[in-house]
Design a protein around this motif. Structure first.
Motif, PDB file in Angstrom:
ATOM      1  N   ARG A  60       0.776  -1.234   0.000  1.00 53.26           N
ATOM      2  CA  ARG A  60       0.000   0.000   0.000  1.00 53.26           C
ATOM      3  C   ARG A  60       0.811   1.290   0.000  1.00 53.26           C
ATOM      4  N   LEU A  61       2.084   1.217   0.367  1.00 62.44           N
ATOM      5  CA  LEU A  61       2.856   2.448   0.512  1.00 62.44           C
ATOM      6  C   LEU A  61       3.819   2.654  -0.648  1.00 62.44           C
ATOM      7  N   ARG A  62       4.082   3.912  -0.953  1.00 61.48           N
ATOM      8  CA  ARG A  62       5.176   4.237  -1.849  1.00 61.48           C
ATOM      9  C   ARG A  62       6.499   3.879  -1.175  1.00 61.48           C
ATOM     10  N   LEU A  63       7.548   3.792  -1.951  1.00 61.74           N
ATOM     11  CA  LEU A  63       8.824   3.332  -1.425  1.00 61.74           C
ATOM     12  C   LEU A  63       9.328   4.226  -0.300  1.00 61.74           C
ATOM     13  N   GLU A  64       9.131   5.545  -0.391  1.00 69.42           N
ATOM     14  CA  GLU A  64       9.632   6.415   0.673  1.00 69.42           C
ATOM     15  C   GLU A  64       8.913   6.166   1.995  1.00 69.42           C
ATOM     16  N   ARG A 114       7.712   3.155   2.916  1.00 67.12           N
ATOM     17  CA  ARG A 114       8.281   1.885   3.379  1.00 67.12           C
ATOM     18  C   ARG A 114       9.652   2.110   3.996  1.00 67.12           C
ATOM     19  N   LEU A 115      10.463   2.958   3.377  1.00 65.67           N
ATOM     20  CA  LEU A 115      11.781   3.275   3.914  1.00 65.67           C
ATOM     21  C   LEU A 115      11.654   3.964   5.268  1.00 65.67           C
ATOM     22  N   ALA A 116      10.692   4.878   5.403  1.00 68.62           N
ATOM     23  CA  ALA A 116      10.487   5.560   6.680  1.00 68.62           C
ATOM     24  C   ALA A 116      10.171   4.560   7.781  1.00 68.62           C
ATOM     25  N   ARG A 117       9.274   3.615   7.505  1.00 69.90           N
ATOM     26  CA  ARG A 117       8.932   2.589   8.507  1.00 69.90           C
ATOM     27  C   ARG A 117      10.156   1.762   8.880  1.00 69.90           C
ATOM     28  N   TRP A 118      10.923   1.356   7.882  1.00 79.20           N
ATOM     29  CA  TRP A 118      12.088   0.518   8.145  1.00 79.20           C
ATOM     30  C   TRP A 118      13.119   1.258   8.993  1.00 79.20           C
ATOM     31  N   LEU A 119      13.323   2.533   8.708  1.00 78.64           N
ATOM     32  CA  LEU A 119      14.278   3.313   9.495  1.00 78.64           C
ATOM     33  C   LEU A 119      13.807   3.468  10.939  1.00 78.64           C
ATOM     34  N   LEU A 120      12.515   3.638  11.144  1.00 81.43           N
ATOM     35  CA  LEU A 120      11.974   3.732  12.503  1.00 81.43           C
ATOM     36  C   LEU A 120      12.214   2.434  13.277  1.00 81.43           C
ATOM     37  N   MET A 121      12.002   1.317  12.627  1.00 84.95           N
ATOM     38  CA  MET A 121      12.219   0.027  13.278  1.00 84.95           C
ATOM     39  C   MET A 121      13.686  -0.169  13.633  1.00 84.95           C
ATOM     40  N   GLY A 178      15.914   2.937  -7.106  1.00 82.62           N
ATOM     41  CA  GLY A 178      14.718   3.337  -6.381  1.00 82.62           C
ATOM     42  C   GLY A 178      15.032   3.745  -4.955  1.00 82.62           C
ATOM     43  N   VAL A 179      15.948   3.013  -4.314  1.00 83.84           N
ATOM     44  CA  VAL A 179      16.361   3.358  -2.954  1.00 83.84           C
ATOM     45  C   VAL A 179      17.011   4.741  -2.940  1.00 83.84           C
ATOM     46  N   THR A 180      17.856   5.011  -3.923  1.00 86.89           N
ATOM     47  CA  THR A 180      18.531   6.309  -3.982  1.00 86.89           C
ATOM     48  C   THR A 180      17.513   7.444  -4.050  1.00 86.89           C
ATOM     49  N   VAL A 181      16.483   7.275  -4.866  1.00 84.83           N
ATOM     50  CA  VAL A 181      15.445   8.301  -4.979  1.00 84.83           C
ATOM     51  C   VAL A 181      14.697   8.463  -3.656  1.00 84.83           C
ATOM     52  N   ALA A 182      14.338   7.349  -3.013  1.00 85.27           N
ATOM     53  CA  ALA A 182      13.613   7.416  -1.748  1.00 85.27           C
ATOM     54  C   ALA A 182      14.437   8.106  -0.670  1.00 85.27           C
TER      55      ALA A 182
END
Length: 251
Positions: free
Chosen positions: A146-150, A152-159, A185-189
């Motif tokens: 459901r989420l855009r990559l940024e 998902r990255l935000a959630r992962w960084l919080l964890m 894609g990671v670089t853009v996020a």
């Protein structure tokens, strides 16, 4: 179920165990250092040890052909490896390796099974942790769908921050594996998060600057599994930093 604090251990599960249950495990526990990329479990192979992480981060990674790997679970001082053994299995269903170096208390699988079979209270307690890990995994699936990559990255960084602090040693290549996407894609996020002032990105390192902003960007995918852990296994001064919010990922 109340648990007493075993202050000699940094791992929350060990620290919350009932003294009688702890007495079944403690004679067999040994402290080991965890080096970056050390493999704790290998898919399809028998589990030899259960690791109660005290410092660092472990990643549970599902694998497909042609190197298409993605992280499906994250462990730190709140958790343990070998959850399949808690459920009665013998073989690791996924890879588990060290994402951030640290240390753990480990126990060979045989005395772990003996203790588990002897104590109904230990069984209930560790099954509650398995429930929390399953909830984390379900929210990973929700975020991926459901989420855009940024987000998902935000959630992962919080964890990761919950388990290792605000400075994370991580490369874009490794992030691409954890998030199951291509490196560009990671670089853009990362650039989006940095442009919004949420993080500072350097070569091989990310520093979290705005935790509340990351929580907002995660859009409800972060918080509920952490709150479930506190509800079932809390009673410890070392907690996740956030409880569940009413925000939900938009359909």
């Amino acid at each position: 179920m109340p648990h007493s604090a075993n202050s000699r251990y940094k791992n929350r599960l060990l620290g919350l165990l009932d003294p009688q249950d702890m007495s079944l495990l403690s004679p067999h526990l040994e402290r080991v250092e965890l080096g970056l990329r050390d493999r704790l479990e290998q898919r399809g192979m028998p589990i030899k040890f259960v690791y109660f992480i005290e410092e660092g981060i472990g990643s549970i990674v599902a694998r497909m052909a042609h190197g298409r790997d993605t992280e499906v679970g994250l462990l730190g001082h709140e958790g343990m490896t070998g959850t399949v053994a808690v459920l009665g299995g013998d073989l690791a269903p996924h890879e588990c390796f060290v994402q951030a170096a640290g240390a753990a208390m480990r126990i060979p699988i045989a005395p772990f099974r003996d203790a588990f079979e002897q104590s109904p209270t230990l069984q209930r307690f560790l099954l509650q942790f398995v429930q929390c890990l399953m909830m984390q995994t379900s929210y990973t699936a929700l975020a991926n769908a459901r989420l855009r990559l940024e987000g998902r990255l935000a959630r992962w960084l919080l964890m990761c921050e919950d388990r290792a602090g605000t400075e994370l040693n991580i490369t874009h290549e490794f992030l691409s594996i954890m998030l199951g996407v291509r490196r560009p894609g990671v670089t853009v996020a990362v650039q989006i998060l940095e442009g919004n002032g949420l993080i500072r990105a350097m070569r091989g390192k990310i520093v979290i600057r705005d935790r509340e902003g990351l929580i907002a960007l995660a859009d409800g995918s972060y918080g509920a599994p952490e709150a479930e852990y506190e509800k079932l296994l809390g009673s410890s001064p070392v907690r996740f930093k956030v409880v569940a919010t009413s925000t939900a990922v938009s359909p």
